[in-house]
Design an enzyme around this catalytic site. Structure first.
Site, PDB file in Angstrom:
ATOM      1  CD  GLU A   6      -2.595   1.121   2.726  1.00 57.02           C
ATOM      2  OE1 GLU A   6      -1.980   0.715   3.730  1.00 57.02           O
ATOM      3  OE2 GLU A   6      -3.747   1.568   2.781  1.00 57.02           O
ATOM      4  CG  HIS A  20       2.512   3.230   3.958  1.00 55.84           C
ATOM      5  ND1 HIS A  20       2.101   2.096   3.311  1.00 55.84           N
ATOM      6  CD2 HIS A  20       1.991   3.127   5.234  1.00 55.84           C
ATOM      7  CE1 HIS A  20       1.395   1.332   4.148  1.00 55.84           C
ATOM      8  NE2 HIS A  20       1.312   1.932   5.305  1.00 55.84           N
ATOM      9  CG  ASP A  74       0.516  -1.465   6.329  1.00 56.42           C
ATOM     10  OD1 ASP A  74       1.111  -0.533   6.899  1.00 56.42           O
ATOM     11  OD2 ASP A  74      -0.575  -1.325   5.758  1.00 56.42           O
ATOM     12  CG  HIS A 123      -3.782  -2.961   5.519  1.00 58.43           C
ATOM     13  ND1 HIS A 123      -3.564  -1.683   5.060  1.00 58.43           N
ATOM     14  CD2 HIS A 123      -4.769  -3.468   4.730  1.00 58.43           C
ATOM     15  CE1 HIS A 123      -4.371  -1.442   4.022  1.00 58.43           C
ATOM     16  NE2 HIS A 123      -5.114  -2.500   3.816  1.00 58.43           N
ATOM     17  CD  GLU A 155      -7.465   0.167   5.152  1.00 53.84           C
ATOM     18  OE1 GLU A 155      -6.529  -0.276   5.866  1.00 53.84           O
ATOM     19  OE2 GLU A 155      -7.423   1.288   4.624  1.00 53.84           O
ATOM     20  CG  HIS A 172      -2.117   5.457   5.481  1.00 54.35           C
ATOM     21  ND1 HIS A 172      -1.807   4.115   5.457  1.00 54.35           N
ATOM     22  CD2 HIS A 172      -1.772   5.938   4.255  1.00 54.35           C
ATOM     23  CE1 HIS A 172      -1.317   3.807   4.269  1.00 54.35           C
ATOM     24  NE2 HIS A 172      -1.288   4.882   3.525  1.00 54.35           N
ATOM     25  CD  GLU A 198       1.578   2.987   8.935  1.00 56.05           C
ATOM     26  OE1 GLU A 198       0.918   1.940   8.914  1.00 56.05           O
ATOM     27  OE2 GLU A 198       1.557   3.835   8.011  1.00 56.05           O
TER      28      GLU A 198
END
Lengths: 259, 259, 259, 259, 259, 259
Positions: free
Chosen positions: D33, D35, D44, D119, D121, D175, D180
């Site tokens: 994904e 970032h 992730d 992650h 989702e 996010h 992170e």
């Protein structure tokens, strides 16, 4: 001109030429299902195929290789799926087969398909598969239509009267009975063993289904009515009349779709 | 004693007590489907629910929350799924719902389920879902049975004769016609607009389906026969007789499964 | 003008006219889930439907027939799916329902849909279904958009403070608690049995899920916090404020999509 | 004693010996994904794997090969799945992976599994897969349990305060932000390009999702909040505290399942 | 004693008696696939069925009705699925068929099944279906085993040398070539049109697949090598030797499973 | 210019720039599978990834994050899926992964994909997934092509002769043998434990599969042939030659698709 109405016996070049000329494709749909001690397990396959061959002859079509295995036998129309010999697919699989074959014949360039059903329980699942496929094809601008029918819906009342002489038990209990046995005696006598017909009263089945089935509701023969009154002559009559009615209905419908 | 036959209106503790006492669960299955200009889109939902409530009263059962959305309307039984307002699920989804609910009610401890269908097209998919679930449960030694029925199969011939006076057009074209309209006039008159009934001849539909549908085959009303002759009195009669026949059949069947 | 905001109560002709005028469709999504001894199993259905009706009134929309059965109850938000009365679908089924309904309403000509969720566990599965359907529709050039929301996300902090007076336990344990009970007392008092509220401390649940659940983590009531402080007045306040916030958010979003 | 906590680096004989001694299996679940311009696409994956390694060390477990691809990025938690680089699976596929891996590790003889999610989702789909598998295993009498968690749920409020100094924007917009980026600076500095951080205000996202997404709602960076304040020291602190909290919670839970 | 080795031609009572005596079931799996201008579309069906009949004779088994439609033709083994006449199922459907038939024959009481494959591309999907079904059956304590094979794997090197005299092009390009044509000339000469054989050089195909296929890689005939050298005598030899090897291998394997 | 050929290590902005310049995407596909006592469980993952990195270097491509878990190990090519450590997906899941990744990379703007397979059993399922996706993309006018290959198909006969000196046992039994061990010794010596090689004769496996497997057919080591003759030098040679052949084949194919 193709040497056979059966697509499966043609080579690909001959098949493609027939499709290019607009031949409709007729897809027989049967089942492997017990039909009592006197009829073979593939009764629904060979009858739908035979009906398909006559229809193909009448409308210049081709008979696709059959869908051999069908949906689960239900107690009120086929004795039930608990019986040995009856070998069935589930709904999702039969739907996928109908959907995929519709898409495949469309890819070949066929525009008109006929699903010719020979096993009562199949109908709604063929419908779903054909509905999905024709909707997808429409969405992409392809003009493909599918006709769905069960052949016994084209037996007219006069013929019923003539054959059953007032004792027609209803289509619901016609499994392994006079209709199928007569047709088999006419078309494939070598597969019938009339001496083994069990002459039992028609099954008394409730107006509902119950699952798991109560096995005792199905007659010992597996048939829902007796085939005692079956005859080769009745089979010939049934085949002639039904084939004719089928051909008329299908060719009328196809004419409506011509450009 | 539960304060309502409708499971959805009970709290969980009351519901569990009823299940523990052996209450069968009746699952009404409807559709959101056009029923002409005079009936609401949820006709099949409310009628199956009303039939379910009477059955529950008769057999000491509970009515589950309904399966509201049903299978695609077919042209020969509901006018076709191309019509605005008709809002349908596909086969796989309806099968899953029937399968999952059967497993869930079994988990609660219910042993006897009745799928009470109010929309013709649903039947085979409910069958597949219930078949899968009851087979799984059997495999693990659980004694759970499911009865499947469509309520109009319990309207007897005398009642048909009494109401239609010889002009019964057949169940196949009874969509939005005298049966449903009469029942609605009796049960939910506030949802019916009798002044909007379109008095058209019954639809002339072929003995096959064609996909995509030819829209012109469905009458402009969306109904397959006229509801002109509908009345509250006919609705009351239909409800009484059908409820009674349903209750007799189901209680007889349930008695067979008692230990 | 439609006689009802509930699509299911309209006839098809009236419904089609509303869609032709651009009415958005609001789809309430609930569950059949235990909510303790004082609330009915359909709490999530009737609350999402009631919120939907107010939203429909505010934006000129229609409320679709609800998605009655929802995703499995999870222990940290609904007590867990092992509890009697809780009757759930699996992920694939709920995804299919959301996808299919989106496609069906698009077929009717609706351009704007709102999935109004009333059961925490449903959200991601509704998202997947709506995502699949809107992506398919986009691919074929259709302008259809779907808004997805859970109604409690529109309860503002002032209202929380006003109602809970500093003792708000968090949305995660609000299952069968003050919010839902107050709303039910205001909207459907006949379905609430306040005398049966079990005044237990809020559940202490870990920051993870464990499967199979350890049943002892769920309070005996099945509720995750006490509804003791619920009142009709709090329900009225919650409904008013939340409806208003919902209507503002949705109408602002819809305005962005106008041509 | 295994030479690595990473199952994938062990030979089968060593792995089997560890399982035979009761080692729990920790399954990191990530995503590919975007970032932002400063973090790699596998953020992730590597963070969940690193958290998993520390957890494995603490509880004597093994880290399974990661689930590399995750569920679709959603706009309110990951910027949206329309962005280049974000490479996602759909719900059905992720559910199947979680279900199948649970069954496979159970076949090996593992009794305790931890899905360690990195992650947002993914969570509900992992839940469904693990729920299906553990239910099947229970049905056949196998004692297998699965813990599911997202690692950020184990960051405590003091640490948040310490790192964000009152400006914590909420997990929903974390996010590609401080959490992170700090963890990556501490663990994999060679994969971070701090000079490319785009210092934009936190995204203002509505309380609902809309599909198709309105792309303009996602900041140009693809991050939902700025990583400007990230630091290696914050990453070390986060890793230490979170690992510790995770280890405590998981070992407490596992102790409850001991025979 | 059954009057036919073909299950489909037996009545259910005779079939059940054979199963009760332990008859293994051999399931021929074919395809409807172009095989050039000289062979029929059902070549793979009739050859697998013929091999099956010989195997049944040798081991006292029955030949099930064939799986007629197979997996998509791949360019490197069958010319590609873009060709007219080739009519294929997708992976999920073929897997379901194999799985369901295994479960159905097990329900009848059959303990030993042989999937006898006549279309290269089917193999892995038959494997998956049979694997799923036998694993399910094992889980419930049922002793059912399935053998899976493709008949050409039983052509020995001496026979290849004898027939091809050093010019064997490899099984990969044997589609519509000497093997299949010779067998058809021996078994079903009326379905072969030797005058239409196109004597083209063997296809030069890369060591990878590319999708969509580059149609120009498939020879104009649709065959991957020339059938020029085919003969009835070679067909007889192939049938004899292969049947014998098949019967030896299968009967040896079956003997290992005896109680 | 990207700082890494591994997509997963790039940030999204860098990745998008590479795609915009036409970089093909190479997707390594492995498995978590026992490879005897001397090789790690992720052998197929790291070897396909290493081959992919060399290919990417040669053709200006990027290596996607790997598909880590593969299809069930089969006894004749990987020892069987009953063995501890072997951790597999089923067909439907692997098909979905291949299909979805193809669609996702196409959404990013990639036009050329290479599935580089390192686990024999995966191939047909990758094919089905890529076939579905490329067909869907074609239907919507998108020019996306996928190449599928297994790397050992690019080991030429001279190299085989050079390494095996006439004792090549066939690819079918090369599981955990000289090829894989040599490559691992060259590429990842720290993951190999040569002292643990079990020098057993090559497995004697029948020309068919039987399910459930007869476990005794798999050598105790889990390898199908001995890795005794493996060496770092052989690994270097294999890598060089195979990488070169792969790069030539793929770049030739890609050149054919240029506008």
């Amino acid at each position: 001109m193709p040497s056979s109405v059966y697509m499966e016996e043609l080579d690909a070049f001959t098949y493609r030429a027939a499709i290019a000329e607009g031949a409709p494709i007729i897809i027989p749909v049967g089942s492997i299902e017990q039909h009592g001690p006197h009829l073979p397990l593939n009764t629904d396959v060979v009858l739908s195929k035979a009906m398909g061959a006559r229809l193909a002859g009448a409308i210049g079509g081709l008979v696709a290789a059959p869908i051999v295995y069908g949906y689960k036998s239900q107690q009120r129309s086929g004795g039930g799926n608990h019986l040995g010999g009856t070998t069935s697919l589930d709904a999702a699989t039969l739907i996928s087969i109908a959907r995929t074959l519709t898409l495949e014949f469309a890819r070949h360039g066929a525009h008109r398909l006929v699903f010719l059903n020979g096993h009562f329980e199949n109908y709604q699942f063929l419908y779903e598969g054909a509905e999905q496929a024709t909707a997808e094809l429409s969405l992409h601008g392809q003009d493909v239509s599918a006709i769905l029918l069960s052949y016994w819906d084209f037996v007219d009342e006069d013929t019923i009267e003539e054959i059953y002489c007032g004792s027609f038990p209803g289509w619901d209990v016609e499994h392994g009975g006079v209709l199928e046995t007569s047709l088999m005696l006419h078309l494939y006598p070598e597969l019938v063993r009339p001496d083994r017909v069990m002459d039992l009263p028609a099954a008394q089945l409730p107006r509902y289904d119950v699952l798991p089935v109560r096995a005792e509701l199905t007659p010992e023969s597996g048939c829902l009515s007796s085939a005692k009154a079956a005859s080769e002559a009745a089979g010939r009559l049934l085949l002639e009349r039904t084939s004719k009615a089928l051909a008329e209905a299908v060719s009328t419908e196809l004419a409506l779709w011509l450009p």
